[in-house]
Design a protein around this motif. Structure first.
Motif, short mmCIF file in Angstrom:
data_model
loop_
_atom_site.label_atom_id
_atom_site.label_comp_id
_atom_site.label_asym_id
_atom_site.label_seq_id
_atom_site.Cartn_x
_atom_site.Cartn_y
_atom_site.Cartn_z
N ARG A 132 0.83 -1.21 0.00
CA ARG A 132 0.00 0.00 0.00
C ARG A 132 0.86 1.26 0.00
O ARG A 132 0.54 2.23 -0.67
CB ARG A 132 -0.92 -0.01 1.23
N GLU A 191 -6.22 9.81 -4.98
CA GLU A 191 -6.88 8.60 -4.51
C GLU A 191 -7.26 7.69 -5.68
O GLU A 191 -7.11 6.46 -5.61
CB GLU A 191 -8.14 8.97 -3.71
N HIS A 206 -5.86 3.99 -6.41
CA HIS A 206 -6.78 2.87 -6.60
C HIS A 206 -6.44 2.09 -7.86
O HIS A 206 -6.46 0.85 -7.87
CB HIS A 206 -8.22 3.39 -6.67
N GLN A 214 -3.37 -0.09 -7.38
CA GLN A 214 -3.61 -1.26 -6.54
C GLN A 214 -4.05 -2.48 -7.35
O GLN A 214 -3.93 -3.61 -6.91
CB GLN A 214 -4.68 -0.93 -5.49
#
Length: 387
Positions: A4, A85, A89, A92
């Motif tokens: 992360r 953000e 995302h 990820q």
């Protein structure tokens, strides 16, 4: 957790890269505060020389990132949280192989940005200080860069290894007061709570020079020199012994006795006396200097209780509390501790008139009562000792 963080870091780099190359000028943030200059050989960093007010928002961004951490911190402050953000995302969703590939791309990007390390910035600054052909302004800027860099303990420890500490100490005798002031400030910052640098400064013979500088007619120079003296000798027995042998106690008494001295000098002087007394309490086996058992020291400290500066008043009380606990205070306690009772009464009356900072004044008043209690206990103890 590690994935992360890496994802977030990559998203930040994407954001900073997009912004960097969308502007006409290079955008960057130096951990050293953005103070940049050309090195003596022209191969160093070059800062933005424009002074237009419209560029003020970007002044701190000129130069090179000193580290990935510096770049990430800059990106956090200059990115749209919502867009960031979304980018995080998307990242990820990458597979392990894709993420590894992105890691390599990130590494290449960092290398392309040519981020100068703190060590490189320090070397440029030191080289500039050693270059007599550079202007006084460039020397000032080099010192300002070092001033920021030595806040990190690793950089402070490396300063001497790189030859920088001896250069800074050499410049303590520069003809320019501004140069001397910043050099003293650097010595103080590098030495603060750092026994390694403290010993280096003492070995290089800077303490006598700093003690002399406290007597300077230039207020800022005197303040920074006293700050450096305090930093160099704090909790350092070798430094404390040298301080006394070089007349540091007389210097402090002179500052405390000077009613017209800047309040910042008074604060630092009082704190220095308090630190010296606290060190003596911690190492009670060491002989107590006569410095602590003289009204020539205690009375000027008590006279500062009439100041309207609450911070100074608090420092005075803390210092007096330490002095009262010393063995050498006993003869003074018998004689009223150089007028302590009257000083405390004046201070309490003054504190009761304080309206603007009532809560702080109450805290100081509580400390005032504590000092009086310690004094009374000490006096009773001394009076019970058979003669």
């Amino acid at each position: 957790m590690g994935r992360r963080l890496l994802t977030f870091a990559f998203a930040l780099v994407v954001a900073v890269t997009a912004l960097r190359f969308s502007t006409a000028e290079p955008v960057n943030n130096s951990a050293s505060g953005g103070l940049l200059w050309s090195s003596a050989n022209g191969a160093g960093l070059v800062g933005n020389t424009e002074t237009d007010e419209s560029l003020n928002d970007h002044d701190e961004l000129d130069g090179g990132f000193p580290s990935l951490d510096g770049m990430l911190q800059w990106a956090i402050g200059h990115s749209d949280p919502a867009k960031l953000e979304l980018k995080a995302h998307d990242v990820q969703k990458l597979s392990a192989d894709e993420l590894q590939q992105r890691q390599m791309e990130l590494k290449e990007l960092v290398e392309k940005l040519e981020m100068p390390s703190d060590a490189k910035l320090m070397k440029i600054a030191i080289d500039d200080l050693n270059n007599s052909s550079l202007s006084l302004e460039n020397h000032h800027r080099a010192l300002e860069e070092l001033l920021v860099l030595v806040e990190a303990i690793d950089n402070a420890n490396d300063l001497h290894k790189m030859g920088g500490l001896s250069v800074v100490i050499r410049e303590l005798t520069n003809s320019d007061s501004g140069i001397r002031t910043t050099c003293a400030w650097i010595v103080g910052k590098a030495s603060q709570n750092n026994p390694v640098v403290q010993e280096q400064v003492l070995e290089l013979g800077a303490l006598p020079t700093l003690i002399t500088m406290v007597k300077s007619r230039f207020t800022e120079e005197a303040i920074k020199a006293l700050y450096a003296v305090s930093s160099v000798i704090r909790n350092n027995q070798n430094g404390i012994e040298l301080f006394y042998s070089e007349g540091g106690d007389i210097m402090v008494q002179g500052v405390l006795s000077n009613a017209t001295a800047d309040v910042r000098l008074h604060r630092r002087s009082v704190s220095l006396v308090g630190d010296l007394a606290e060190h003596q309490l911690e190492y009670r086996s060491n002989p107590e200097p006569t410095f602590f058992s003289s009204c020539a020291l205690v009375r000027p400290v008590l006279d500062l209780t009439t100041s309207d500066d609450l911070d100074l008043q608090e420092k005075v009380l803390v210092t007096v509390k330490n002095l009262l606990k010393l063995k050498s205070a006993e003869p003074l306690v018998v004689d009223g501790f150089c007028g302590l009772k009257g000083a405390l009464e004046r201070m309490r009356h003054q504190l009761q008139q304080e309206e603007d900072r009532r809560e702080y004044a109450n805290d100081v008043e509580g400390l005032c009562k504590e000092v009086n209690l310690i004094y009374l206990e000490k006096r009773n103890k001394v009076s019970q000792v058979p003669t």
